[in-house]
Motif scaffolding. Sequence first.
Motif, PDB file in Angstrom:
ATOM      1  N   UNK A  80       1.341  -1.335  -0.002  1.00 35.88           N
ATOM      2  CA  UNK A  80       0.015   0.454   0.092  1.00 35.88           C
ATOM      3  C   UNK A  80       0.426   1.124   0.273  1.00 35.88           C
ATOM      4  N   UNK A  81       1.902   1.354   0.972  1.00 30.17           N
ATOM      5  CA  UNK A  81       3.064   1.962   0.816  1.00 30.17           C
ATOM      6  C   UNK A  81       3.619   2.175  -0.522  1.00 30.17           C
ATOM      7  N   UNK A  82       4.044   1.588  -0.923  1.00 31.94           N
ATOM      8  CA  UNK A  82       4.493   1.424  -2.314  1.00 31.94           C
ATOM      9  C   UNK A  82       3.887   2.235  -3.470  1.00 31.94           C
ATOM     10  N   UNK A  83       2.093   1.172  -3.494  1.00 31.73           N
ATOM     11  CA  UNK A  83       1.448   2.244  -4.664  1.00 31.73           C
ATOM     12  C   UNK A  83       1.359   3.781  -3.981  1.00 31.73           C
ATOM     13  N   UNK A  84       0.878   4.468  -2.717  1.00 29.04           N
ATOM     14  CA  UNK A  84       1.037   5.513  -2.579  1.00 29.04           C
ATOM     15  C   UNK A  84       1.667   6.673  -3.193  1.00 29.04           C
ATOM     16  N   UNK A  97      -0.801  14.444   0.380  1.00 24.49           N
ATOM     17  CA  UNK A  97      -1.776  14.119   0.934  1.00 24.49           C
ATOM     18  C   UNK A  97      -1.207  12.535   0.847  1.00 24.49           C
ATOM     19  N   UNK A  98      -1.067  11.712  -0.355  1.00 26.86           N
ATOM     20  CA  UNK A  98       0.024  10.801  -0.489  1.00 26.86           C
ATOM     21  C   UNK A  98       1.087  10.545   0.239  1.00 26.86           C
ATOM     22  N   UNK A  99       1.741  11.639   0.101  1.00 21.01           N
ATOM     23  CA  UNK A  99       2.855  11.480   1.301  1.00 21.01           C
ATOM     24  C   UNK A  99       3.641  10.651   2.311  1.00 21.01           C
ATOM     25  N   UNK A 100       2.346  10.904   3.171  1.00 24.49           N
ATOM     26  CA  UNK A 100       2.053  11.247   4.443  1.00 24.49           C
ATOM     27  C   UNK A 100       1.965   9.457   4.616  1.00 24.49           C
ATOM     28  N   UNK A 101       0.860   9.294   4.252  1.00 24.09           N
ATOM     29  CA  UNK A 101       0.239   8.178   4.238  1.00 24.09           C
ATOM     30  C   UNK A 101       1.271   6.807   4.169  1.00 24.09           C
ATOM     31  N   UNK A 102       1.819   7.294   2.637  1.00 28.41           N
ATOM     32  CA  UNK A 102       2.613   6.198   2.379  1.00 28.41           C
ATOM     33  C   UNK A 102       3.597   5.960   3.042  1.00 28.41           C
ATOM     34  N   UNK A 103       4.336   7.321   4.264  1.00 32.52           N
ATOM     35  CA  UNK A 103       5.668   6.831   4.056  1.00 32.52           C
ATOM     36  C   UNK A 103       5.201   5.732   5.747  1.00 32.52           C
ATOM     37  N   UNK A 104       4.187   6.424   6.748  1.00 35.59           N
ATOM     38  CA  UNK A 104       3.587   6.091   7.719  1.00 35.59           C
ATOM     39  C   UNK A 104       3.447   3.985   7.247  1.00 35.59           C
TER      40      UNK A 104
END
Length: 130
Positions: A80-84, A97-104
């Motif tokens: 999920x993180x890589x897709x984001x 908006x996509x960076x923060x959840x991807x890193x998390x």
Amino acid sequence: MNFKINWDAFGIATSLACAIHCALLPLFITSLPLFGYDIIENNWFEYGMIALAFVVGTYSLYHGRKKHHHSWMPMIFFTVGIILLLGKVIWHHWELWLLIPSVICIITAHYLNYRMCRSHNHAHSDDCNH
């Protein structure tokens, strides 16, 4: 000397390096285009950073799943993180908006892998990630 790499720690470090690049580089190095360097909006650089995170993360999480805990949960978070992250490069207007959840998600994947390796490998806890 017996040197071993903790791949989860390395994966977290590459994820954080990517986040720092995305968050701080535009603030501090905005003059690079004046000198002909554009790594801020360089998609090849972005894809290279994502590829590095993907390779390190996949190796770490695959090793943990196969040798220690046999759970797909860390790999699901990582995917999920890589897709984001890929979405962040494609849709620039949604970058933050996509960076923060991807890193998390990526850090959570490595943390889960680390914890699961430790809890399922009581006798040889130093063997995880090596």
